[in-house]
Design a protein around this motif. Structure first.
Motif, PDB file in Angstrom:
ATOM      1  N   ALA A  93       0.842  -1.208   0.000  1.00 42.88           N
ATOM      2  CA  ALA A  93       0.000   0.000   0.000  1.00 42.88           C
ATOM      3  C   ALA A  93       0.875   1.255   0.000  1.00 42.88           C
ATOM      4  N   PRO A  94       0.493   2.285  -0.778  1.00 45.42           N
ATOM      5  CA  PRO A  94       1.251   3.531  -0.770  1.00 45.42           C
ATOM      6  C   PRO A  94       1.335   4.105   0.647  1.00 45.42           C
ATOM      7  N   ALA A  95       2.496   4.694   0.961  1.00 40.85           N
ATOM      8  CA  ALA A  95       2.735   5.264   2.292  1.00 40.85           C
ATOM      9  C   ALA A  95       3.214   6.702   2.132  1.00 40.85           C
ATOM     10  N   PRO A  96       2.291   7.634   1.823  1.00 39.99           N
ATOM     11  CA  PRO A  96       2.702   9.024   1.577  1.00 39.99           C
ATOM     12  C   PRO A  96       3.366   9.704   2.769  1.00 39.99           C
ATOM     13  N   HIS A  97       3.138   9.207   3.992  1.00 40.14           N
ATOM     14  CA  HIS A  97       3.791   9.806   5.165  1.00 40.14           C
ATOM     15  C   HIS A  97       5.308   9.577   5.139  1.00 40.14           C
ATOM     16  N   LEU A  98       5.770   8.674   4.265  1.00 40.53           N
ATOM     17  CA  LEU A  98       7.203   8.404   4.134  1.00 40.53           C
ATOM     18  C   LEU A  98       7.840   9.122   2.947  1.00 40.53           C
ATOM     19  N   ASP A  99       7.058   9.927   2.213  1.00 41.82           N
ATOM     20  CA  ASP A  99       7.608  10.630   1.048  1.00 41.82           C
ATOM     21  C   ASP A  99       8.851  11.416   1.430  1.00 41.82           C
ATOM     22  N   GLY A 100       9.890  11.255   0.642  1.00 43.61           N
ATOM     23  CA  GLY A 100      11.150  11.940   0.864  1.00 43.61           C
ATOM     24  C   GLY A 100      12.171  11.119   1.640  1.00 43.61           C
ATOM     25  N   CYS A 101      11.751  10.009   2.236  1.00 43.93           N
ATOM     26  CA  CYS A 101      12.675   9.146   2.973  1.00 43.93           C
ATOM     27  C   CYS A 101      13.456   8.276   1.981  1.00 43.93           C
ATOM     28  N   LEU A 102      14.746   8.161   2.179  1.00 40.79           N
ATOM     29  CA  LEU A 102      15.580   7.335   1.311  1.00 40.79           C
ATOM     30  C   LEU A 102      16.158   6.119   2.036  1.00 40.79           C
ATOM     31  N   ASP A 103      15.992   6.100   3.366  1.00 37.37           N
ATOM     32  CA  ASP A 103      16.580   5.037   4.173  1.00 37.37           C
ATOM     33  C   ASP A 103      15.509   4.340   5.004  1.00 37.37           C
ATOM     34  N   VAL A 104      15.755   3.070   5.296  1.00 38.09           N
ATOM     35  CA  VAL A 104      14.996   2.390   6.337  1.00 38.09           C
ATOM     36  C   VAL A 104      15.863   2.428   7.587  1.00 38.09           C
ATOM     37  N   ASP A 105      15.230   2.646   8.730  1.00 44.04           N
ATOM     38  CA  ASP A 105      15.934   2.672  10.012  1.00 44.04           C
ATOM     39  C   ASP A 105      15.157   1.763  10.947  1.00 44.04           C
ATOM     40  N   PRO A 131      15.615  11.964   6.810  1.00 44.14           N
ATOM     41  CA  PRO A 131      14.382  11.326   7.266  1.00 44.14           C
ATOM     42  C   PRO A 131      14.367   9.864   6.831  1.00 44.14           C
ATOM     43  N   ALA A 132      13.797   9.007   7.688  1.00 37.66           N
ATOM     44  CA  ALA A 132      13.835   7.569   7.409  1.00 37.66           C
ATOM     45  C   ALA A 132      12.486   6.931   7.686  1.00 37.66           C
ATOM     46  N   ALA A 133      12.260   5.802   7.002  1.00 33.27           N
ATOM     47  CA  ALA A 133      11.130   4.923   7.307  1.00 33.27           C
ATOM     48  C   ALA A 133      11.548   4.124   8.532  1.00 33.27           C
ATOM     49  N   TYR A 134      10.985   4.466   9.668  1.00 34.52           N
ATOM     50  CA  TYR A 134      11.403   3.929  10.969  1.00 34.52           C
ATOM     51  C   TYR A 134      10.484   2.780  11.370  1.00 34.52           C
ATOM     52  N   VAL A 135      11.071   1.609  11.585  1.00 32.33           N
ATOM     53  CA  VAL A 135      10.301   0.407  11.904  1.00 32.33           C
ATOM     54  C   VAL A 135      10.496   0.064  13.376  1.00 32.33           C
ATOM     55  N   ARG A 136       9.398   0.059  14.117  1.00 33.47           N
ATOM     56  CA  ARG A 136       9.421  -0.254  15.551  1.00 33.47           C
ATOM     57  C   ARG A 136       9.721  -1.731  15.779  1.00 33.47           C
ATOM     58  N   ALA A 137      10.415  -2.037  16.879  1.00 34.01           N
ATOM     59  CA  ALA A 137      10.861  -3.408  17.154  1.00 34.01           C
ATOM     60  C   ALA A 137       9.726  -4.341  17.558  1.00 34.01           C
ATOM     61  N   THR A 138       8.834  -3.904  18.431  1.00 37.97           N
ATOM     62  CA  THR A 138       7.864  -4.841  18.997  1.00 37.97           C
ATOM     63  C   THR A 138       6.680  -5.143  18.101  1.00 37.97           C
ATOM     64  N   ASP A 139       6.255  -4.175  17.269  1.00 42.33           N
ATOM     65  CA  ASP A 139       5.065  -4.426  16.446  1.00 42.33           C
ATOM     66  C   ASP A 139       5.285  -4.203  14.948  1.00 42.33           C
ATOM     67  N   SER A 141       5.488  -1.550  13.345  1.00 46.44           N
ATOM     68  CA  SER A 141       4.793  -0.389  12.779  1.00 46.44           C
ATOM     69  C   SER A 141       5.828   0.519  12.123  1.00 46.44           C
ATOM     70  N   VAL A 142       5.396   1.255  11.099  1.00 48.03           N
ATOM     71  CA  VAL A 142       6.304   2.093  10.311  1.00 48.03           C
ATOM     72  C   VAL A 142       5.870   3.547  10.438  1.00 48.03           C
ATOM     73  N   GLU A 143       6.800   4.376  10.840  1.00 46.84           N
ATOM     74  CA  GLU A 143       6.529   5.804  10.957  1.00 46.84           C
ATOM     75  C   GLU A 143       7.694   6.573  10.339  1.00 46.84           C
ATOM     76  N   ARG A 144       7.502   7.842  10.174  1.00 49.80           N
ATOM     77  CA  ARG A 144       8.548   8.707   9.646  1.00 49.80           C
ATOM     78  C   ARG A 144       9.412   9.177  10.815  1.00 49.80           C
ATOM     79  N   LEU A 145      10.723   9.082  10.653  1.00 48.37           N
ATOM     80  CA  LEU A 145      11.652   9.567  11.673  1.00 48.37           C
ATOM     81  C   LEU A 145      12.490  10.683  11.070  1.00 48.37           C
ATOM     82  N   GLU A 146      12.347  11.874  11.629  1.00 48.68           N
ATOM     83  CA  GLU A 146      13.186  12.999  11.218  1.00 48.68           C
ATOM     84  C   GLU A 146      14.478  12.909  12.016  1.00 48.68           C
ATOM     85  N   TYR A 163      24.680  13.201  15.723  1.00 47.85           N
ATOM     86  CA  TYR A 163      23.391  12.660  15.293  1.00 47.85           C
ATOM     87  C   TYR A 163      22.300  13.182  16.219  1.00 47.85           C
ATOM     88  N   SER A 164      21.140  13.502  15.653  1.00 45.72           N
ATOM     89  CA  SER A 164      20.013  13.891  16.498  1.00 45.72           C
ATOM     90  C   SER A 164      18.699  13.404  15.896  1.00 45.72           C
TER      91      SER A 164
END
Length: 193
Positions: A93-105, A131-139, A141-146, A163-164
């Motif tokens: 499924a498209p994930a527009p909240h990740l637009d502009g992310c080039l990395d998975v974290d 900015p990265a597609a951030y994947v949580r460990a326990t579930d 879930s994918v969110e945007r991480l600035e 790093y911040s």
């Protein structure tokens, strides 16, 4: 200073934020690099396992990831696809909240902090958002991480970056080896092999 080819394998011991271990394997492919690995940990009394297979293109931009997770709440599977220009599919499924992310974290991984520093090629004094597609460990879930990287002066043959990640109110100095893999990630992990 550019990075050398990554080793065939590397490992990190997680500390402070969690107790655990991560092992990764690096395999060159025709058009980039495949990274496979696994992290196991205990965090705030909860156990989890995250396995991953990540495809990178020649510029170290994430092109896809297959991630599996296991915790007390069950087994999960996640597929990420990226076009290399900042557009993502999450389980098709498209994930527009990740637009502009080039990395998975991966929250579970110290290794994934290698991707932006390789891809950006910053000179000493340069700063760049990553900015990265951030994947949580326990579930999973994918969110945007600035997040933000600033290259500071090298120490011997080791590149160093301030790093911040403001959403976590977290900042530290990351130290990388000659191949661009994290050696020291304060409060998170240290390189074990």
């Amino acid at each position: 200073m550019t990075f050398t080819t990554p080793p065939k394998t590397a490992a990190w011991r997680h500390l402070d934020a969690r107790d655990g271990f991560e092992v990764a394997y690096f395999q060159p492919s025709d058009d980039g690099l495949r990274v496979e690995g696994c992290t196991t940990a205990v965090e705030e009394g909860e156990t989890w396992i995250v396995g991953y297979a990540i495809e990178l293109d020649a510029s170290w931009t994430t092109r896809g990831a297959r991630i599996t997770g296991r915790s007390a709440s069950g087994f999960r599977h996640l597929v990420l696809e990226a076009d290399g220009a900042g557009h993502w599919l999450v389980d098709g499924a498209p994930a527009p909240h990740l637009d502009g992310c080039l990395d998975v974290d991966l929250e579970s991984s110290a290794m994934t902090n290698a991707f932006p520093v390789h891809r950006m090629g910053l000179r000493v004094g340069d700063r760049s958002p990553a900015p990265a597609a951030y994947v949580r460990a326990t579930d999973l879930s994918v969110e945007r991480l600035e997040q933000d990287y600033v290259r500071v002066a090298d120490e011997d043959s080791r590149q160093r970056y301030d790093y911040s990640a403001l959403v976590f109110d977290f900042a530290c100095l990351l130290v990388y080896d000659e191949s661009g893999l994290v050696l020291d990630y304060p409060e998170i992990a240290v390189r074990a092999a």
